[in-house]
Design a protein around this motif. Sequence first.
Motif, PDB file in Angstrom:
ATOM      1  N   PHE A 136      14.346  44.009  50.090  1.00 24.54           N
ATOM      2  CA  PHE A 136      14.742  45.412  50.102  1.00 24.54           C
ATOM      3  C   PHE A 136      15.717  45.782  48.994  1.00 24.54           C
ATOM      4  O   PHE A 136      15.928  46.961  48.729  1.00 24.54           O
ATOM      5  CB  PHE A 136      15.394  45.771  51.443  1.00 24.54           C
ATOM      6  CG  PHE A 136      14.463  45.824  52.624  1.00 24.54           C
ATOM      7  CD1 PHE A 136      13.102  45.585  52.488  1.00 24.54           C
ATOM      8  CD2 PHE A 136      14.959  46.133  53.882  1.00 24.54           C
ATOM      9  CE1 PHE A 136      12.253  45.637  53.590  1.00 24.54           C
ATOM     10  CE2 PHE A 136      14.120  46.188  54.987  1.00 24.54           C
ATOM     11  CZ  PHE A 136      12.767  45.945  54.840  1.00 24.54           C
ATOM     12  N   GLY A 137      16.341  44.781  48.386  1.00 28.53           N
ATOM     13  CA  GLY A 137      17.366  45.069  47.387  1.00 28.53           C
ATOM     14  C   GLY A 137      18.725  45.358  47.966  1.00 28.53           C
ATOM     15  O   GLY A 137      19.682  45.632  47.238  1.00 28.53           O
ATOM     16  N   GLY A 138      18.857  45.263  49.281  1.00 26.44           N
ATOM     17  CA  GLY A 138      20.119  45.545  49.963  1.00 26.44           C
ATOM     18  C   GLY A 138      19.843  46.251  51.276  1.00 26.44           C
ATOM     19  O   GLY A 138      18.693  46.533  51.624  1.00 26.44           O
ATOM     20  N   ILE A 139      20.899  46.535  52.013  1.00 22.56           N
ATOM     21  CA  ILE A 139      20.787  47.155  53.331  1.00 22.56           C
ATOM     22  C   ILE A 139      21.692  48.380  53.392  1.00 22.56           C
ATOM     23  O   ILE A 139      22.824  48.356  52.921  1.00 22.56           O
ATOM     24  CB  ILE A 139      21.188  46.150  54.433  1.00 22.56           C
ATOM     25  CG1 ILE A 139      20.172  45.008  54.513  1.00 22.56           C
ATOM     26  CG2 ILE A 139      21.307  46.836  55.796  1.00 22.56           C
ATOM     27  CD1 ILE A 139      18.766  45.428  54.901  1.00 22.56           C
ATOM     28  N   ASP A 140      21.164  49.469  53.968  1.00 20.44           N
ATOM     29  CA  ASP A 140      21.950  50.688  54.173  1.00 20.44           C
ATOM     30  C   ASP A 140      22.507  50.782  55.592  1.00 20.44           C
ATOM     31  O   ASP A 140      23.567  51.353  55.806  1.00 20.44           O
ATOM     32  CB  ASP A 140      21.092  51.927  53.898  1.00 20.44           C
ATOM     33  CG  ASP A 140      20.500  51.928  52.506  1.00 20.44           C
ATOM     34  OD1 ASP A 140      21.282  51.877  51.538  1.00 20.44           O
ATOM     35  OD2 ASP A 140      19.259  51.970  52.392  1.00 20.44           O
ATOM     36  N   VAL A 141      21.765  50.244  56.545  1.00 22.48           N
ATOM     37  CA  VAL A 141      22.163  50.283  57.956  1.00 22.48           C
ATOM     38  C   VAL A 141      22.047  48.876  58.521  1.00 22.48           C
ATOM     39  O   VAL A 141      20.992  48.243  58.424  1.00 22.48           O
ATOM     40  CB  VAL A 141      21.274  51.244  58.768  1.00 22.48           C
ATOM     41  CG1 VAL A 141      21.666  51.211  60.247  1.00 22.48           C
ATOM     42  CG2 VAL A 141      21.368  52.665  58.225  1.00 22.48           C
ATOM     43  N   LEU A 142      23.122  48.402  59.122  1.00 18.39           N
ATOM     44  CA  LEU A 142      23.186  47.050  59.666  1.00 18.39           C
ATOM     45  C   LEU A 142      23.477  47.157  61.160  1.00 18.39           C
ATOM     46  O   LEU A 142      24.524  47.668  61.562  1.00 18.39           O
ATOM     47  CB  LEU A 142      24.305  46.286  58.948  1.00 18.39           C
ATOM     48  CG  LEU A 142      24.511  44.795  59.210  1.00 18.39           C
ATOM     49  CD1 LEU A 142      23.231  44.017  59.013  1.00 18.39           C
ATOM     50  CD2 LEU A 142      25.619  44.272  58.294  1.00 18.39           C
ATOM     51  N   VAL A 143      22.525  46.712  61.983  1.00 19.54           N
ATOM     52  CA  VAL A 143      22.661  46.836  63.439  1.00 19.54           C
ATOM     53  C   VAL A 143      22.628  45.450  64.063  1.00 19.54           C
ATOM     54  O   VAL A 143      21.635  44.727  63.951  1.00 19.54           O
ATOM     55  CB  VAL A 143      21.531  47.698  64.041  1.00 19.54           C
ATOM     56  CG1 VAL A 143      21.748  47.852  65.545  1.00 19.54           C
ATOM     57  CG2 VAL A 143      21.483  49.068  63.375  1.00 19.54           C
ATOM     58  N   GLU A 161      19.640  36.801  52.710  1.00 23.24           N
ATOM     59  CA  GLU A 161      18.957  36.595  51.431  1.00 23.24           C
ATOM     60  C   GLU A 161      17.583  37.259  51.429  1.00 23.24           C
ATOM     61  O   GLU A 161      17.170  37.848  50.423  1.00 23.24           O
ATOM     62  CB  GLU A 161      18.827  35.099  51.156  1.00 23.24           C
ATOM     63  CG  GLU A 161      20.153  34.433  50.810  1.00 23.24           C
ATOM     64  CD  GLU A 161      20.061  32.912  50.792  1.00 23.24           C
ATOM     65  OE1 GLU A 161      18.943  32.385  51.036  1.00 23.24           O
ATOM     66  OE2 GLU A 161      21.092  32.266  50.549  1.00 23.24           O
ATOM     67  N   ALA A 162      16.880  37.197  52.562  1.00 24.97           N
ATOM     68  CA  ALA A 162      15.569  37.841  52.652  1.00 24.97           C
ATOM     69  C   ALA A 162      15.701  39.353  52.551  1.00 24.97           C
ATOM     70  O   ALA A 162      14.887  40.023  51.891  1.00 24.97           O
ATOM     71  CB  ALA A 162      14.885  37.456  53.964  1.00 24.97           C
ATOM     72  N   ALA A 163      16.711  39.910  53.191  1.00 27.08           N
ATOM     73  CA  ALA A 163      16.911  41.360  53.139  1.00 27.08           C
ATOM     74  C   ALA A 163      17.211  41.822  51.718  1.00 27.08           C
ATOM     75  O   ALA A 163      16.689  42.848  51.257  1.00 27.08           O
ATOM     76  CB  ALA A 163      18.046  41.761  54.076  1.00 27.08           C
ATOM     77  N   ILE A 164      18.022  41.065  51.006  1.00 26.42           N
ATOM     78  CA  ILE A 164      18.361  41.428  49.626  1.00 26.42           C
ATOM     79  C   ILE A 164      17.148  41.253  48.715  1.00 26.42           C
ATOM     80  O   ILE A 164      16.854  42.093  47.857  1.00 26.42           O
ATOM     81  CB  ILE A 164      19.557  40.592  49.139  1.00 26.42           C
ATOM     82  CG1 ILE A 164      20.818  40.981  49.927  1.00 26.42           C
ATOM     83  CG2 ILE A 164      19.772  40.787  47.635  1.00 26.42           C
ATOM     84  CD1 ILE A 164      21.992  40.045  49.699  1.00 26.42           C
ATOM     85  N   ARG A 165      16.401  40.167  48.926  1.00 24.26           N
ATOM     86  CA  ARG A 165      15.231  39.901  48.079  1.00 24.26           C
ATOM     87  C   ARG A 165      14.123  40.925  48.306  1.00 24.26           C
ATOM     88  O   ARG A 165      13.511  41.420  47.351  1.00 24.26           O
ATOM     89  CB  ARG A 165      14.716  38.497  48.367  1.00 24.26           C
ATOM     90  CG  ARG A 165      13.547  38.080  47.481  1.00 24.26           C
ATOM     91  CD  ARG A 165      13.147  36.631  47.736  1.00 24.26           C
ATOM     92  NE  ARG A 165      12.628  36.409  49.080  1.00 24.26           N
ATOM     93  CZ  ARG A 165      13.285  35.813  50.060  1.00 24.26           C
ATOM     94  NH1 ARG A 165      14.516  35.347  49.866  1.00 24.26           N
ATOM     95  NH2 ARG A 165      12.725  35.652  51.253  1.00 24.26           N
TER      96      ARG A 165
END
Length: 263
Positions: free
Chosen positions: A78-85, A72-76
Amino acid sequence: MTMGRPDSQEFAGRRVLVTAGTKGAGRATVQRFLAGGARVITAARVSPEVANGAEFVQADLTTPEGCETLAEAAIRRFGGIDVLVHVVGGSSSPAGGFSALTEAHWRAELDLNLMPAVRLDRLLIPKMLERGFGAVVHVSSIQGRLPLPDSTTAYAAAKAALTTYSKALSKEVGPKGVRVNVVSPGWIMTEASGHLLERIALGSGGTIEDARQSVLAGLGGIPLGRPAEPEEVAELIAFLASDRAAAIHGGDFVIDGGTIPTV
């Protein structure tokens, strides 16, 4: 160890989430993406000092609630994620073989080494699929193929499950534009490595050097002569997440100094 200076624009505009980004290989991975111009968010159970420029979320990723908090923090933010590690992992189980492992030990290993990736993928990959673009890197371990029965049975089983899950995921999401790869390190010289040696020494009644030799013996030696450095693992992760690896998908990339003795 000397490594070249990263291209400061390689990940410009990319939004990157790295789990366990405050220590060891995770911290090195955060720093590598920041050096490449990415926006980075990471999480840990406590709030230590993190690399300058990285967003931080305090969350326990061994729980569904912690994964939801980070997603939820990443979406709030950044608006979303392009790379997930997914770097989070490790073992706190005692030495002594399978009979020393309780139900709680097994649950803890699965909750740390498998379920955070499953949960965060479920929360964040759907938006990647909507955009038709994304890269996922799961950090597994050569222990999935080369377990040390005295001390890493449950950890090795959980990492093997992560690798198999990753392959299944790659077959599903690859045709929709999301690449999934696995990095399987051998021994990395991190803080966690020191803790593992301490636990082995405590369980066996020997010294740290005895524990070090037992790990090397269990691994069959490291032909390169040393463990990998966290920055070397981070460089492999960054490559697989980059456009340079645009045709690389569904693979398991070992970085172990030649430890695994077979092809």
